[in-house]
Structure formats: C-alpha cells, structure tokens
Scaffold this motif. Structure first.
Motif, PDB file in Angstrom:
ATOM      1  N   SER A   1      -4.258  -1.602  -1.455  1.00 32.98           N
ATOM      2  CA  SER A   1      -3.735  -2.715  -0.677  1.00 32.98           C
ATOM      3  C   SER A   1      -2.450  -3.235  -1.321  1.00 32.98           C
ATOM      4  O   SER A   1      -1.444  -3.434  -0.663  1.00 32.98           O
ATOM      5  CB  SER A   1      -4.780  -3.829  -0.603  1.00 32.98           C
TER       6      SER A   1
ATOM      7  N   GLU B   1      -8.381   2.749  -0.125  1.00 28.20           N
ATOM      8  CA  GLU B   1      -6.929   2.772   0.041  1.00 28.20           C
ATOM      9  C   GLU B   1      -6.297   1.551  -0.633  1.00 28.20           C
ATOM     10  O   GLU B   1      -6.774   0.427  -0.475  1.00 28.20           O
ATOM     11  CB  GLU B   1      -6.577   2.779   1.531  1.00 28.20           C
TER      12      GLU B   1
ATOM     13  N   GLN C   1       0.807  -1.223   0.000  1.00 23.75           N
ATOM     14  CA  GLN C   1       0.000   0.000   0.000  1.00 23.75           C
ATOM     15  C   GLN C   1       0.839   1.271   0.000  1.00 23.75           C
ATOM     16  O   GLN C   1       0.363   2.325  -0.412  1.00 23.75           O
ATOM     17  CB  GLN C   1      -0.981   0.009   1.193  1.00 23.75           C
TER      18      GLN C   1
ATOM     19  N   THR D   1      -7.987   2.555  -7.671  1.00 21.09           N
ATOM     20  CA  THR D   1      -8.442   1.442  -6.853  1.00 21.09           C
ATOM     21  C   THR D   1      -9.957   1.307  -6.927  1.00 21.09           C
ATOM     22  O   THR D   1     -10.655   2.263  -7.264  1.00 21.09           O
ATOM     23  CB  THR D   1      -8.027   1.648  -5.383  1.00 21.09           C
TER      24      THR D   1
ATOM     25  N   ALA E   1      -7.880  -3.221  -3.586  1.00 23.23           N
ATOM     26  CA  ALA E   1      -8.351  -2.442  -2.444  1.00 23.23           C
ATOM     27  C   ALA E   1      -9.689  -3.017  -2.019  1.00 23.23           C
ATOM     28  O   ALA E   1     -10.522  -3.358  -2.866  1.00 23.23           O
ATOM     29  CB  ALA E   1      -8.507  -0.965  -2.807  1.00 23.23           C
TER      30      ALA E   1
ATOM     31  N   ASP F   1      -3.602   8.002   0.025  1.00 21.66           N
ATOM     32  CA  ASP F   1      -3.873   6.565   0.196  1.00 21.66           C
ATOM     33  C   ASP F   1      -3.605   5.770  -1.082  1.00 21.66           C
ATOM     34  O   ASP F   1      -4.023   4.621  -1.202  1.00 21.66           O
ATOM     35  CB  ASP F   1      -5.315   6.313   0.663  1.00 21.66           C
TER      36      ASP F   1
END
Length: 202
Positions: free
Chosen positions: A162, A160, A72, A155, A125, A99
């Motif tokens: 991943s 956020e 991330q 995403t 995400a 993010d």
C-alpha cells in the motif's frame, strides 16, 4: 561499514523475511546482513494515521520524523515539510516481487542539502504494516537502530504494498575532507569567473 552493499542481497533477504515474517506480530525478528541485524516488527494499523502520529509530517517512530512516502507503485506520494530538499529521486528500488510484496531500496542523500540518513522504514499492506531497522547485534531494539542508506522490505502476509515510508535518523552523511576541498575549490573558481565577467562588463 558500507550500508549500500546490503541492497545487493535484496531478493534473497526479502524471500527469507517473507518466510520468517508471514503472520508474525509483536516483537522484532532479526536477520543478519553484512554484519548488521535487520530487525522487523509486524504492527497492526496505519503508521502515519494513528500508530506513530496523525498527519504525514507529524509521523514519528520513537522521535524519528517521516521523510517521504511512496505509493503501491513506488512513486512519490508525500514528502514531509521537514525535509524540503528531498524529492524522491534520491531513492532507487530493485528486486521487486509482483505487487511489490518485497524488494530492496538504496538511497543517495545529497550532502550539500543536508539530506538525512534513514533509520526506520515501514511497508504497509492490508490492515497492518512492518517496521524495519538495522541494529549492531541480534538483541537490539529501536533505540539501537543504525543510520543506513539501503535495505529491504516485505509486506504483511505477502499482500500487495500500500505504501512504503522512510524515517529520519537525525544524522547526516559527512563530506570527507578531500571532497570538501574540491567543493571549496569549485566554489572559489565560480567566484573568480563571476568577478571576471563583472570586470569585463564595465
């Protein structure tokens, strides 16, 4: 066609994709970038833990094996055993939104190490991920995916990031003839220096 130019439009494209792609599932949606069509598919699940195989080095998108995974924070998470020359320094990231919900990437494969070009990349995400690839026309699908060295991502649902995974194209950047001759010249010069040192040591 210079795929590296695509990365310069990262933020605009990422925002466009965010508008087009939020909440989308199923077939690909395409955005035109520099004469190529950026295709995006929203897929439920985890790319390398079920959808495209289990175990990172066994993960494949339609036969294209995974190369590298970033976490991330866009730091290297895993490198496939299939590509030992890749260490992550070949990738650069830009235009990242908070993010890392979107951003752009560029990739500089080492031609001497036979680093592969990229054909697919996925951004995970939440409970799903988006798969991206370029095609030469709007109606293209995965079988038409082009080998590239730059792209963008967003995403699913603006969540956020991943992880971000890149997949092999099965193709490699070519060393043009002048560059190959320079490399050959350097190699021969190195051999000459080595022989002179051995002679001087005797």
């Amino acid at each position: 066609m210079d795929a590296r130019r695509v990365g310069g439009f990262g933020l605009v494209v990422a925002m466009t994709l965010a508008v087009l792609g939020l909440g989308v599932s199923g077939p690909a949606t395409a955005t035109v970038i520099d004469g190529m069509y950026l295709q995006m598919e929203s897929i439920p699940g985890n790319a390398c833990a079920g959808v495209f195989g289990r175990g990172f080095s066994n993960c494949r998108v339609d036969g294209s094996p995974s190369i590298i995974k970033f976490n991330q924070d866009l730091n290297v998470s895993e490198v496939s055993v299939n590509f030992p020359s890749i260490d992550g320094t070949e990738f650069m990231f830009g235009d990242a939104v908070e993010d890392n919900v979107s951003g752009s990437w560029t990739y500089s494969p080492d031609v001497l190490e036979d680093d592969p070009l990229v054909r697919f990349w996925s951004a995970k995400a939440g409970p799903g991920f988006k798969l991206f690839y370029y095609t030469p026309d709007m109606t293209g699908d995965r079988s038409d995916a082009l080998p590239v060295t730059a792209g963008t991502w967003t995403t699913p649902d603006g969540k956020e990031l991943s992880n971000l995974v890149f997949y092999d194209s099965g193709e490699f950047p070519s060393v043009d003839e002048p560059a190959a001759l320079v490399l050959l010249g350097l190699a021969l010069a190195g051999l000459g220096v080595s022989r002179r040192r051995r002679s001087a040591a005797r």
